[in-house]
Write a protein that holds these residues in place. Structure first.
Motif, PDB file in Angstrom:
ATOM      1  N   GLN A  16     -89.281  77.130  34.242  1.00 14.09           N
ATOM      2  CA  GLN A  16     -89.748  76.469  35.076  1.00 14.09           C
ATOM      3  C   GLN A  16     -88.856  76.315  36.381  1.00 14.09           C
ATOM      4  OE1 GLN A  16     -92.956  74.846  34.976  1.00 14.09           O
ATOM      5  NE2 GLN A  16     -92.836  76.243  33.067  1.00 14.09           N
ATOM      6  N   VAL A  17     -87.600  76.292  36.307  1.00 10.33           N
ATOM      7  CA  VAL A  17     -86.777  76.352  37.448  1.00 10.33           C
ATOM      8  C   VAL A  17     -86.961  77.321  38.165  1.00 10.33           C
ATOM      9  CG1 VAL A  17     -84.344  76.176  38.342  1.00 10.33           C
ATOM     10  CG2 VAL A  17     -84.959  74.738  36.501  1.00 10.33           C
ATOM     11  N   ASP A  18     -86.907  78.482  37.852  1.00  9.88           N
ATOM     12  CA  ASP A  18     -87.333  79.631  38.588  1.00  9.88           C
ATOM     13  C   ASP A  18     -88.671  79.596  39.419  1.00  9.88           C
ATOM     14  OD1 ASP A  18     -84.938  80.814  37.971  1.00  9.88           O
ATOM     15  OD2 ASP A  18     -85.507  82.055  36.057  1.00  9.88           O
ATOM     16  N   ILE A  19     -89.724  79.263  38.620  1.00  9.44           N
ATOM     17  CA  ILE A  19     -91.035  79.129  39.242  1.00  9.44           C
ATOM     18  C   ILE A  19     -90.859  78.200  40.536  1.00  9.44           C
ATOM     19  CG2 ILE A  19     -93.116  78.130  38.837  1.00  9.44           C
ATOM     20  CD1 ILE A  19     -93.175  79.170  35.702  1.00  9.44           C
ATOM     21  N   GLN A  20     -90.114  76.909  40.154  1.00  8.43           N
ATOM     22  CA  GLN A  20     -90.102  75.979  41.161  1.00  8.43           C
ATOM     23  C   GLN A  20     -89.339  76.678  42.495  1.00  8.43           C
ATOM     24  OE1 GLN A  20     -88.100  72.427  39.957  1.00  8.43           O
ATOM     25  NE2 GLN A  20     -89.439  71.138  41.490  1.00  8.43           N
ATOM     26  N   ILE A  21     -88.379  77.369  42.069  1.00  7.65           N
ATOM     27  CA  ILE A  21     -87.412  78.001  43.115  1.00  7.65           C
ATOM     28  C   ILE A  21     -88.552  79.029  44.106  1.00  7.65           C
ATOM     29  CG2 ILE A  21     -85.604  79.454  43.914  1.00  7.65           C
ATOM     30  CD1 ILE A  21     -84.044  78.036  41.440  1.00  7.65           C
TER      31      ILE A  21
ATOM     32  N   THR B 186     -76.174  79.168  37.531  1.00  4.35           N
ATOM     33  CA  THR B 186     -76.371  80.139  37.934  1.00  4.35           C
ATOM     34  C   THR B 186     -77.638  80.106  38.970  1.00  4.35           C
ATOM     35  OG1 THR B 186     -78.007  80.717  36.336  1.00  4.35           O
ATOM     36  CG2 THR B 186     -75.817  81.468  35.706  1.00  4.35           C
ATOM     37  N   ARG B 187     -78.346  79.153  39.204  1.00  5.58           N
ATOM     38  CA  ARG B 187     -79.303  78.841  40.172  1.00  5.58           C
ATOM     39  C   ARG B 187     -78.591  78.013  41.370  1.00  5.58           C
ATOM     40  NH1 ARG B 187     -80.603  81.800  35.620  1.00  5.58           N
ATOM     41  NH2 ARG B 187     -82.713  82.307  35.691  1.00  5.58           N
TER      42      ARG B 187
ATOM     43  N   LEU C  15     -82.603  71.129  39.796  1.00  5.21           N
ATOM     44  CA  LEU C  15     -81.662  71.530  38.702  1.00  5.21           C
ATOM     45  C   LEU C  15     -81.647  69.892  37.919  1.00  5.21           C
ATOM     46  CD1 LEU C  15     -79.075  73.695  40.068  1.00  5.21           C
ATOM     47  CD2 LEU C  15     -81.420  74.393  39.378  1.00  5.21           C
ATOM     48  N   THR C  16     -82.233  68.982  38.249  1.00  5.86           N
ATOM     49  CA  THR C  16     -82.010  67.629  37.470  1.00  5.86           C
ATOM     50  C   THR C  16     -83.256  67.038  36.994  1.00  5.86           C
ATOM     51  OG1 THR C  16     -81.700  66.197  39.262  1.00  5.86           O
ATOM     52  CG2 THR C  16     -79.766  67.512  38.736  1.00  5.86           C
ATOM     53  N   GLN C  17     -83.088  65.821  36.397  1.00  4.35           N
ATOM     54  CA  GLN C  17     -84.278  65.241  36.125  1.00  4.35           C
ATOM     55  C   GLN C  17     -84.351  63.948  37.081  1.00  4.35           C
ATOM     56  OE1 GLN C  17     -86.819  66.138  34.022  1.00  4.35           O
ATOM     57  NE2 GLN C  17     -85.382  67.815  33.905  1.00  4.35           N
TER      58      GLN C  17
END
Length: 585
Positions: A143-148, A83-84, A320-322
């Motif tokens: 965390q992903v949303d904060i990073q984006i 979705t991101r 979106l990955t490690q």
């Protein structure tokens, strides 16, 4: 576990494919074109034959209890992260260079139900995942949303400071050069040879150069070399060195994942970054880190290939990955062994310093521990290589999506692979594993030895042992250490010869098994990605989800996950997808 032992035919075909890929990559310029074409045709024949070596795809429905927990968890994680996906891509790209591929590229649509506030709870319940996993996924998405958001803030501030408009007004040539020089130093770049393409998340400078020379386009569309006479001697020297550096490989560039670019944090204008950081309210180090990972220089004549590959193929992997974790370690894996080097073995962590036994003024090697250390260290290093292979494969597949959706426009997307019309690129993957396999193992196989001076490993060990009051000033002690290190590398070489030789002939080792497993992985991905039945519903993100799932599954133990992911895709991806379709309804 590694793939089953290669049968004779598969090993023979893969060995020939590897040899041909190696030849085509390294062929001299002055070679008979017919000679090259025959080898290209043969490689295409081999690739077609190798498609027969594939796991059967599981197409019947399975209940959650019939699918491993780690598969269901990775699948739900991928559904949430997809979705991101388009947020970190190039939907909003602008620039001074037209890009027909970016203009036509579209991510898969995402159902509204997947982005609602209760999506995580509903998906976890539907795939029978416990509350602790739900909490973990919630934290991850936060965390992903904060990073984006932070990345968007930084790039927006950079573009605004440079005078670029977010309303679609084309940046002036001098503005492009000014921004370029803030990022890469006072390089004497004429405005007529540089363009800029940018998104909410990334910036690409398209520089018209080739073979260490700059070119400009005349009104008739011809490219003419800009003569060196137009530059001062100092500018010529600086410019030529800079252009040559753009094509040089270095492990340091892995630290700049996902761009792998030329943006050196020590060159970026510090005062400018300080000002940007103050505007945004973040540390300067975050601004520099974001720029290093999201600013690149690409040759103008190859812009279409690089833009598609990097914007839609690689950049999402950062958010979106490690993979970043492995690439950061990969950037240092070429450096000599150090005393604190730690291998993770079946018996626990083991440092290099623990491989030596001191008795008076004599030092020996603990051979059993040395075997454990070597195999543990090799597996860690190969895990980093496997992450790179998967990351590049996923970027190639994202690039192929343009061909899949716009077959009539395929000529607009150049490719260095013979398999442009295939989702996966066997030749490029074989080249990657062929080049990097030995490179990542080099510190374990290349010993620095001199009677007259100490290596880095010796220096560190002697410094530690001096503090522990060992007789490090004794000549016998120091000579004994050199002999012990020689023996250590002999053990490493013996184990390398027994297990890890990078050859497809003779006894089957890890290299052969890795190439075979890569083939099965590519065949599984290619079959799923182009499946006409599952692609029949244009309202669901099947293809994008497949990419994100592979990365989500390969995010814990990169060595172990590589051996399993081909089987996981073949056995469980479609059953998970079928269940997800029911969830959407």
């Amino acid at each position: 576990m590694p793939a089953p032992t290669s049968d004779e035919q598969r090993q023979r075909l893969l060995a020939e494919a590897l040899q041909l890929s190696r030849y085509l990559l390294n062929r001299p310029e002055a070679v008979d074109p017919d000679w090259v074409e025959r080898r290209q045709d043969r490689l295409r024949q081999l690739q077609k034959a190798l498609k027969a070596f594939a796991h059967p795809i599981q197409r019947k429905s399975l209940a959650p209890v019939e699918m491993p927990l780690e598969v269901r968890q990775a699948f739900v994680k991928a559904v949430l992260l997809v979705t991101r996906y388009q947020q970190v891509g190039g939907c909003t790209w602008q620039g001074t260079l037209a890009s027909p591929t970016l203009s036509q590229y579209c991510p898969d649509p995402v159902p509204t139900k997947w982005v609602t506030s209760d999506a995580i709870t509903s998906l976890c319940r539907y795939f029978d995942l416990q509350s602790d996993i739900q909490t973990e996924l919630t934290d991850l998405l936060t965390q992903v949303d904060i990073q984006i958001d932070r990345q968007r803030q930084i790039i927006a501030a950079v573009l605004a400071e440079a005078g670029f408009s977010s309303a679609g007004v084309t940046a002036a040539p001098d503005q492009v050069v000014t921004l370029f020089q803030k990022l890469f130093g006072a390089i004497p770049i004429p405005p007529e040879v540089i363009d800029c393409v940018y998104t909410d998340m990334q910036i690409y400078f398209c520089l018209n150069y080739q073979d260490g020379k700059l070119y400009q386009q005349d009104p008739n569309g011809h490219h003419d070399c800009i003569g060196w006479y137009s530059f001062t001697e100092s500018d010529r020297t600086q410019l030529q060195g800079f252009l040559q550096s753009l094509g040089e490989f270095s492990f340091e560039k892995f630290r700049r994942f996902p761009i792998f670019g030329a943006c050196d944090p020590t060159i970026i204008n510090q005062e400018w970054c300080d000002r940007l950081a103050q505007q945004i309210g973040v540390p300067t180090s975050l601004v520099i880190q974001a720029l290093v990972r999201s600013v690149s220089i690409i040759p103008t004549q190859k812009a279409e290939a690089f833009l598609m590959h990097d914007i839609w193929g690689h950049h999402w992997q950062f958010m979106l990955t490690q993979f970043e974790r492995d690439y950061t370690i990969l950037a240092d894996c070429h450096k000599p062994l150090r005393a604190a080097e730690t291998a993770y073995t079946p018996e626990g962590p083991l440092t290099c310093r623990e491989l030596f036994i001191i008795e008076g003024e004599q030092i020996s090697v603990d051979e059993e521990r040395s075997y454990l250390f070597f195999h543990g260290e090799v597996q860690q290093r190969l895990g980093l290589l496997f992450t790179h292979l998967i990351g590049e494969m996923l970027a190639d597949i994202a690039e192929f999506k343009f061909i899949w959706k716009h077959t009539e426009l395929s000529d607009q997307l150049p490719s260095s692979s013979l398999f442009k019309t295939e989702p996966t690129k066997l030749d490029l993957s074989l080249n990657d594993i062929d080049i990097l396999f030995l490179q990542v193992l080099k510190p374990l196989l290349e010993m620095e030895f001199s009677v007259l001076k100490d290596s880095l490993l010796e220096t560190e060990l002697l410094a530690e042992w001096t503090e522990d009051n060992y007789p490090t000033h004794s000549l016998e002690f120091r000579t004994s250490l050199k002999q012990a290190i020689v023996r250590l590398y002999q053990i490493f070489l013996e184990e390398y010869n027994n297990t890890y030789l990078p050859t497809m002939t003779g006894e089957i080792g890890i290299f052969t098994q890795a190439v075979s497993n890569l083939l099965y992985l590519q065949n599984a991905v290619s079959e799923l990605y182009t499946d006409p039945i599952v692609n029949a519903n244009p309202d669901l993100p099947f293809q994008d989800l497949l990419l994100v799932f592979v990365s989500s599954y390969c995010s814990s133990d990169s060595y172990a996950d590589f051996w399993d992911v081909d089987d996981v895709l073949a056995n469980y991806f479609l059953p998970c997808w079928q269940r997800l379709q029911q969830f959407v309804v």
